[in-house]
Design a protein around this motif. Structure first.
Motif, PDB file in Angstrom:
ATOM      1  N   GLU B 415     -25.946  21.747  41.551  1.00 55.86           N
ATOM      2  CA  GLU B 415     -24.996  21.242  42.552  1.00 55.86           C
ATOM      3  C   GLU B 415     -23.664  20.913  41.905  1.00 55.86           C
ATOM      4  OE1 GLU B 415     -26.952  21.968  45.665  1.00 55.86           O
ATOM      5  OE2 GLU B 415     -25.260  20.628  45.994  1.00 55.86           O
ATOM      6  N   LEU B 417     -22.344  22.264  39.254  1.00 53.55           N
ATOM      7  CA  LEU B 417     -21.631  23.506  38.960  1.00 53.55           C
ATOM      8  C   LEU B 417     -20.999  24.065  40.222  1.00 53.55           C
ATOM      9  CD1 LEU B 417     -24.146  25.325  36.562  1.00 53.55           C
ATOM     10  CD2 LEU B 417     -22.011  24.186  35.943  1.00 53.55           C
ATOM     11  N   ILE B 418     -21.745  24.001  41.302  1.00 54.60           N
ATOM     12  CA  ILE B 418     -21.209  24.503  42.568  1.00 54.60           C
ATOM     13  C   ILE B 418     -19.995  23.689  43.001  1.00 54.60           C
ATOM     14  CG2 ILE B 418     -21.714  24.709  45.032  1.00 54.60           C
ATOM     15  CD1 ILE B 418     -24.533  25.623  44.208  1.00 54.60           C
ATOM     16  N   TYR B 420     -18.022  22.131  41.126  1.00 57.19           N
ATOM     17  CA  TYR B 420     -16.934  22.468  40.225  1.00 57.19           C
ATOM     18  C   TYR B 420     -16.255  23.747  40.686  1.00 57.19           C
ATOM     19  CZ  TYR B 420     -14.424  23.237  35.872  1.00 57.19           C
ATOM     20  OH  TYR B 420     -13.444  23.428  34.944  1.00 57.19           O
ATOM     21  N   ALA B 421     -17.074  24.732  41.061  1.00 52.58           N
ATOM     22  CA  ALA B 421     -16.515  25.995  41.544  1.00 52.58           C
ATOM     23  C   ALA B 421     -15.703  25.766  42.806  1.00 52.58           C
ATOM     24  CB  ALA B 421     -17.623  27.000  41.792  1.00 52.58           C
TER      25      ALA B 421
END
Lengths: 469, 445
Positions: B415, B417-418, B420-421
């Motif tokens: 989550e 990482l998402i 962050y994207a």
């Protein structure tokens, strides 16, 4: 074709002739004497030094040399195209140097053919610039890229350096080609068309070295004297140039700084991707997303690297050129001032001489003259004749100088307007290009991150995990 | 038990992109509706305040306290929002709670507290504990901690935890009364001693190794990130310089450039617009980096979790070692009994030698000794049985919790990482907008 009148039209009673559209949007006001269309692009210039030719026309007609339409450049009406490319290295016993291919395509009648291809080295460009400046001291010649950016021979043959220089040389020639006066000079034509040996021999002729030296010496001497009554518009011009010069220098410096900071950022960014990859080696479920992350960061790194490179290769040189331009402008203003100073000095000298004559006519004959057997009247008459001759010569000189000054002033005024337009256009495109590239950079990064999200969503759906919307 | 696949999962809120929104909720925390405590009450760390007072050595000190608010869930769902119960706690009390949990539930990977001192700082961030940004991030971290504990299948049921949330004054006393401090001290001592386990459990060894790796790599990532953020900040700020120059240039054009401008082109206005845009662009970095810090905080939590994981593995080793020690003691006692009973000396012993030299013991003495050994053996067998049970229970509990932790970690970090994207995407979109505007503006120059 409509010919919009510009405010600075001098009503000398001359008829405005409609000029056909292929004049690159420039208009001329022709004098009654048709064969004095000195600055028309259609006419062959007989004398390489058009400066002399201009002396015969009345100043009044000179003023309207350049009248520009308010529209932007229309490429479709250009009748000469010049490119600089294909750098090649040449090795001789004495030195190694680079030549560039200069290609010309033109429909102008004064050219023998419609296509030319020659090779030129940096020295040749320098020569051309020198000639143009000499012939037209108060016109603004676009700057050449600097001789040495970095010390040492190695950098001269560095690929990036050569490419940057090539682009600047290309811009230089194009500016000359677009200039109403410069582009019709003999020197320019020879530069574009002559074979190497021809060029060498042509370089050797022409207003000699010595006269050039003489001009320089005079110029130096003149610059020591101040100008007394400088016209207001030139004061304004100088003020603007000073202020503008500061700003463009600042922009140049800021750009350099941004490039530096970006490069340092890149150094750090480089390590991010590999760290995620390292991490992914310890994980199972997370390995895939971490590897994707690493991949994204690596791709972002590449895009950022590309962006910095473009900043360095495009925006920075464009700004730097205008830093050099401001130096040219300052020199041109100085040269104009020198001409005025010269004129003022000579005017004073003439007045002094006249006063001398006045005084002399009142002087009684000297005993000495009677001693050497000359009658006082004779001597006095001789002296008066001499003075009269001197005064006539000075008057003639002064008239020529006055013409020269007026011509110089008008030339500078018109070229200043032209230069301003070109400056705005150049800087505008440089900034617009940079903005466009930045947009493109962000679009690419956006796509990279969206692909990451997409891959995670696909994974999640495949694994039956929760929806992330 | 922790069951993440069920449809009953309620994801509590947002470790948010905009800190202003981050109140009660954490996207990170997977919470089961089945968890006892959170079913009953909402928990939040609502505020932070500075206090001054005298400390233990009677010196004036300034410290920060945090307001913990709790509100029964039922009341909220009825539509009325009653005033929440609240109390103030300082960071040291949180630490005390955590230490208690560590000792009481050694097999649990106990959620970490936000860092004590700011680490991995870069120049814009302050390393000062009193800095309002640091305090704010700590507040969020403390709330996160409480929610994690409250959603843990084992920890949520602890009474001391409950009292921490509800009983302001008497709590400290109550904690100390549990006597956990003594246990903590002896455990620490034991853990600090070097010991070797004869048959190390492979799974735990692997887990410990994983914990080591996780800690190392996340530390590295945080360091790299901090340096990159620093540089990135610099780039944006220099763009601000552009703004200033454009503004000055605009002034020049306005004053002196009038005659030079062609109709319809207002260079000074354009340049001023550019100046404003560049100033805004430069200022936008502050928001961007705030979000980056948020991501860093998420990473930090797992950095500290790695430590907690290693601690569990270490404690398991200790438990196993204690079992092995008990087994060894028992077996040596049994051996002694045998020797005594049969009169044979299997192994060399000084006692045996001396008795040979100085004469045998009397039958009464031997009888007494045998009896003592029997007692010891009985006790030993009890000990081994207990320790075995302890070990088994530990292994079972630990392994369950480790599985739960693994799933939580995988989910949370994914989550993160998402998020962050998503943040990067938002930043790119803003960048596109800014530079498109700039392009338009420049075109009018």
């Amino acid at each position: 074709m409509s010919v919009p009148a510009v405010d600075n039209t001098v009503s000398s009673g001359n008829a405005s002739v409609a000029i056909p559209a292929d004049m690159s949007g420039q208009m001329l006001d022709l004098d009654e004497d048709d064969d004095l269309e000195v600055f028309s692009k259609d006419t062959t210039i007989t004398d390489g030094s058009s400066f002399n030719a201009s002396m015969q026309t009345s100043p009044a007609s000179m003023i309207n040399q350049y009248k520009f339409e308010e529209e932007e450049e229309d490429v479709g009406t250009k009748d000469i195209f010049v490119t600089v490319d294909n750098p090649e290295s040449h090795v001789t016993a004495i030195e190694t140097y680079i030549t560039y291919r200069v290609m010309t395509k033109t429909t102008r009648s004064e050219f023998d053919s419609s296509e030319f291809e020659v090779r030129r080295r940096y020295q040749d460009f320098l020569w051309l610039k020198g000639r143009l400046e000499e012939a037209h001291p108060t016109l603004i010649v676009h700057p050449l890229p600097e001789k040495f950016v970095m010390k040492g021979m190695v950098e001269r043959f560095n690929e990036d350096f050569i490419e940057t220089r090539r682009r600047a040389l290309h811009r230089f020639l194009n500016r000359i080609a677009e200039h109403p006066i410069f582009s019709s000079t003999e020197d320019f034509k020879i530069f574009l068309t002559a074979a190497s040996e021809e060029l060498i021999s042509h370089k050797k002729q022409g207003p000699g070295f010595l006269s050039r030296m003489g001009e320089t010496v005079k110029a130096v001497a003149a610059s020591v004297r101040g100008v007394r009554n400088r016209p207001e518009e030139f004061n304004d011009m100088q003020e603007y140039v000073e202020a503008f010069s500061q700003k463009i220098n600042s922009l140049d410096k800021v750009t350099q700084r941004i490039i530096r900071e970006q490069r340092e950022y890149l150094e750090e960014l480089k390590e991010c991707g590999p760290t995620y990859t390292l991490w992914s080696n310890s994980e199972q479920e997370l390995a895939e997303p971490l590897k994707n992350m690493a991949d994204c960061l690596d791709r972002c790194y590449k895009e950022t690297d590309e962006q910095v490179k473009q900043l360095n290769d495009q925006l920075s040189p464009a700004l730097h050129e205008y830093v050099l331009c401001t130096e040219t402008l300052k020199a041109v203003i100085r040269r104009r001032d020198n001409i005025q100073a010269d004129f003022e000095a000579k005017t004073e000298a003439l007045a002094t001489k006249k006063a001398d004559r006045e005084a002399d006519s009142k002087v009684l004959s000297l005993a000495w003259d009677s001693l050497v057997g000359r009658s006082p009247e004779e001597v006095k008459q001789q002296r008066q004749q001499k003075l009269k001759a001197e005064i006539k010569e000075m008057k003639d000189d002064l008239e020529k100088l006055e013409d020269r000054l007026e011509w110089a002033n008008n030339a500078l005024k018109s070229d200043w307007t032209r230069w301003n337009k070109v400056m705005r256009t150049d800087l505008r495109s440089a900034f617009v290009d940079t903005a466009e590239r930045n947009v493109s950079y962000y679009e690419k990064c956006l796509a990279i991150w969206e692909s990451f999200l997409h891959s995670q969503r696909t994974d999640a759906e495949a694994n039956g995990k929760a929806d992330f919307s | 038990m922790a069951d993440s696949g069920s449809e009953d999962i309620a994801v509590i809120g947002n470790t948010d992109l905009t800190p202003s929104e981050s109140q009660n909720n954490l996207k990170n925390t997977m919470v089961e509706k089945g968890t006892s405590l959170l079913k009953k009450m909402e928990i939040s760390v609502a505020e932070a305040e500075k206090r001054t007072g005298k400390n233990a050595v009677n010196m004036q000190e300034t410290y920060t306290v945090y307001l913990i608010e709790t509100r029964p869930v039922d009341a909220a769902s009825e539509g009325t929002s009653p005033v929440p119960d609240s109390l103030w706690r300082r960071y040291s009390e949180f630490e005390l709670l955590r230490n208690y949990l560590l000792v009481t539930y050694p097999f649990v990977v106990v959620p970490p507290l936000p860092e004590k001192r700011a680490e991995f700082v870069w120049h814009k961030l302050s390393a000062d504990n009193m800095d309002p940004d640091f305090v704010e991030r700590r507040r969020v971290g403390l709330e996160n901690f409480l929610l994690r504990v409250a959603s843990h299948p084992v920890l949520a049921r602890d009474n001391i935890f409950y009292l921490f949330l509800t009983e302001e004054k008497a709590w400290k006393e109550t904690v100390f009364e549990t006597g956990f401090q003594a246990k903590a001290d002896s455990r620490i001592k034991a853990l600090n001693a070097t010991f070797r386990v004869k048959n190390p459990d492979k799974r735990f060894a692997e887990m410990k190794h994983y914990g080591d790796e996780l800690q190392a790599v996340v530390s590295q990532l945080l360091r790299v990130r901090a340096r990159a953020a620093d540089r990135f900040y610099g780039v944006y700020k220099v763009h601000g310089n552009y703004g200033r120059v454009f503004s000055e240039w605009s002034a020049i054009e306005k004053e002196m450039g009038d005659g030079l401008q062609s109709a319809g082109h207002h260079m000074d206005a354009c340049l001023q617009q550019q100046a404003d845009m560049h100033a805004r662009y430069a200022a936008s970095i502050d928001d961007i980096l705030e979000e980056e810090e948020h991501y860093a905080d998420q990473l930090k939590e797992y950095l500290f979790y790695a430590d907690a994981l290693r601690a569990v593995c270490r404690k398991h080793e200790l438990t196993q070692y204690e079992l092995e020690t008990a087994v060894q003691d028992l077996s040596s006692k049994k051996q002694q009994r045998e020797e005594l009973a049969t009169g044979t000396v299997r192994t060399f012993s000084l006692k045996g030698m001396t008795s040979k030299l100085f004469g045998q013991e009397t039958p009464e003495q031997r009888e007494a000794k045998l009896k003592m050994l029997e007692t010891q053996i009985e006790e030993g067998e009890e000990m081994v049985k207990d320790r075995n049970v302890e070990c088994e229970e530990f292994v079972k509990g630990a392994w369950t919790d480790i599985e739960r932790f693994k799933e939580q970690k995988d989910h949370d970090l994914r989550e993160a990482l998402i998020s962050y994207a998503i943040m990067q995407i938002s930043m790119c979109k803003k960048g596109i907008q800014v530079w498109n505007n700039a392009k338009e503006c420049f075109s009018k120059m």
